[in-house]
Scaffold this motif. Structure first.
Motif, PDB file in Angstrom:
ATOM      1  N   LEU A  19       0.814  -1.217   0.000  1.00 57.69           N
ATOM      2  CA  LEU A  19       0.000   0.000   0.000  1.00 57.69           C
ATOM      3  C   LEU A  19       0.845   1.264   0.000  1.00 57.69           C
ATOM      4  CD1 LEU A  19      -2.610  -1.133   2.682  1.00 57.69           C
ATOM      5  CD2 LEU A  19      -2.826  -1.242   0.208  1.00 57.69           C
ATOM      6  N   ILE A  20       1.939   1.243   0.727  1.00 55.44           N
ATOM      7  CA  ILE A  20       2.787   2.439   0.812  1.00 55.44           C
ATOM      8  C   ILE A  20       3.296   2.817  -0.578  1.00 55.44           C
ATOM      9  CG2 ILE A  20       4.925   3.416   1.750  1.00 55.44           C
ATOM     10  CD1 ILE A  20       4.489   1.510   4.200  1.00 55.44           C
ATOM     11  N   ASN A  21       3.864   1.851  -1.283  1.00 49.87           N
ATOM     12  CA  ASN A  21       4.418   2.151  -2.612  1.00 49.87           C
ATOM     13  C   ASN A  21       3.335   2.526  -3.613  1.00 49.87           C
ATOM     14  OD1 ASN A  21       7.158   1.876  -2.013  1.00 49.87           O
ATOM     15  ND2 ASN A  21       7.031  -0.348  -2.202  1.00 49.87           N
ATOM     16  N   SER A  22       2.179   1.923  -3.517  1.00 49.75           N
ATOM     17  CA  SER A  22       1.085   2.275  -4.421  1.00 49.75           C
ATOM     18  C   SER A  22       0.633   3.713  -4.161  1.00 49.75           C
ATOM     19  CB  SER A  22      -0.087   1.299  -4.241  1.00 49.75           C
ATOM     20  OG  SER A  22      -1.075   1.520  -5.222  1.00 49.75           O
ATOM     21  N   ASN A  23       0.508   4.073  -2.898  1.00 52.65           N
ATOM     22  CA  ASN A  23       0.150   5.454  -2.541  1.00 52.65           C
ATOM     23  C   ASN A  23       1.198   6.431  -3.066  1.00 52.65           C
ATOM     24  OD1 ASN A  23      -1.298   7.609  -1.025  1.00 52.65           O
ATOM     25  ND2 ASN A  23       0.567   7.576   0.205  1.00 52.65           N
ATOM     26  N   ILE A  24       2.468   6.087  -2.908  1.00 59.49           N
ATOM     27  CA  ILE A  24       3.551   6.940  -3.401  1.00 59.49           C
ATOM     28  C   ILE A  24       3.431   7.142  -4.913  1.00 59.49           C
ATOM     29  CG2 ILE A  24       6.052   7.008  -3.812  1.00 59.49           C
ATOM     30  CD1 ILE A  24       6.321   5.681  -1.005  1.00 59.49           C
ATOM     31  N   SER A  25       3.137   6.068  -5.628  1.00 62.02           N
ATOM     32  CA  SER A  25       2.990   6.165  -7.091  1.00 62.02           C
ATOM     33  C   SER A  25       1.853   7.114  -7.467  1.00 62.02           C
ATOM     34  CB  SER A  25       2.741   4.788  -7.700  1.00 62.02           C
ATOM     35  OG  SER A  25       3.870   3.971  -7.526  1.00 62.02           O
ATOM     36  N   VAL A  26       0.741   7.007  -6.755  1.00 61.40           N
ATOM     37  CA  VAL A  26      -0.398   7.888  -7.031  1.00 61.40           C
ATOM     38  C   VAL A  26      -0.030   9.340  -6.716  1.00 61.40           C
ATOM     39  CG1 VAL A  26      -2.765   8.489  -6.339  1.00 61.40           C
ATOM     40  CG2 VAL A  26      -2.142   6.090  -6.756  1.00 61.40           C
ATOM     41  N   ILE A  27       0.588   9.572  -5.579  1.00 60.06           N
ATOM     42  CA  ILE A  27       0.992  10.941  -5.206  1.00 60.06           C
ATOM     43  C   ILE A  27       1.970  11.496  -6.237  1.00 60.06           C
ATOM     44  CG2 ILE A  27       2.215  12.350  -3.486  1.00 60.06           C
ATOM     45  CD1 ILE A  27      -0.574  11.504  -2.554  1.00 60.06           C
ATOM     46  N   ASN A  28       2.957  10.689  -6.627  1.00 57.30           N
ATOM     47  CA  ASN A  28       3.921  11.153  -7.639  1.00 57.30           C
ATOM     48  C   ASN A  28       3.225  11.493  -8.949  1.00 57.30           C
ATOM     49  OD1 ASN A  28       6.255  11.074  -6.083  1.00 57.30           O
ATOM     50  ND2 ASN A  28       6.700   8.953  -6.609  1.00 57.30           N
ATOM     51  N   TYR A  29       2.270  10.676  -9.346  1.00 60.62           N
ATOM     52  CA  TYR A  29       1.544  10.935 -10.591  1.00 60.62           C
ATOM     53  C   TYR A  29       0.725  12.229 -10.488  1.00 60.62           C
ATOM     54  CZ  TYR A  29      -1.184  10.303 -14.787  1.00 60.62           C
ATOM     55  OH  TYR A  29      -1.756  10.497 -16.019  1.00 60.62           O
TER      56      TYR A  29
END
Length: 178
Positions: A19-29
């Motif tokens: 979940l952490i990395n998925s959230n990071i990907s969304v925030i970065n996008y």
């Protein structure tokens, strides 16, 4: 003002405890799509900031985190709020200790450190460094994952749904820009 209403993650990330990395990907996008930090879901962004703190602390040390963030107060407050919300007492107290330590540091010395070339002021960096976290028995990453998993605004969706939600948000007019 518009605000992204979800902590958005992929279904796959939800199932694989990423979940952490998925959230990071969304925030970065979202950030790359010119969404301002104050338009992001506050807990999604604090999760992002906590991960940056934790990753930098583990890989490069506390002095590097202080240097890389330029100890920007708003970022420090967001990170502190995230650590507090996650509920990991050891890391929250450690971070609070660092806030107090930096506040006591001479402004001139801190500015000299923050404005120097990274790694050039080893004497100041060593005064800011703190290795206490290496003896912690708690698992911040696991606590962070659990906090996200149980967050009421968490939304786990397919990649297609994720793209649609993000596209809709990015195409929505910001009322302040009208």
């Amino acid at each position: 003002m518009r605000e992204f209403q979800y902590i958005l993650v992929s279904e796959n990330a939800y199932q694989t405890n990423d979940l952490i990395n998925s959230n990071i990907s969304v925030i970065n996008y979202l950030r790359a799509s010119e969404v301002n930090d104050d338009e992001l879901h506050p807990d999604a962004f604090s999760s992002y900031c906590v991960d940056y703190f934790f990753t930098t602390l583990k890989q490069d040390g506390l002095a590097s985190y202080i240097y890389k963030t330029k100890w920007e107060i708003e970022l420090i407050e967001i990170t502190h709020a995230g650590l507090s919300a996650i509920g990991n007492q050891e890391y929250t107290e450690f971070f609070e200790k660092q806030i107090r330590k930096v506040k006591l540091f001479s402004k001139i010395k801190l500015d000299k450190f923050l404005n120097a070339k990274e790694g050039s002021l080893k004497d100041i960096a060593s005064q800011l460094e703190d290795q206490q976290h290496k003896s912690f028995t708690s698992d911040l990453k696991a606590d962070h994952e659990n906090w996200l998993r149980n967050h009421p605004d968490l939304k786990a969706v397919t990649i297609e749904e994720m793209q649609s939600i993000i596209t809709d948000f990015c195409n929505t007019e910001n009322p302040l820009e009208q």
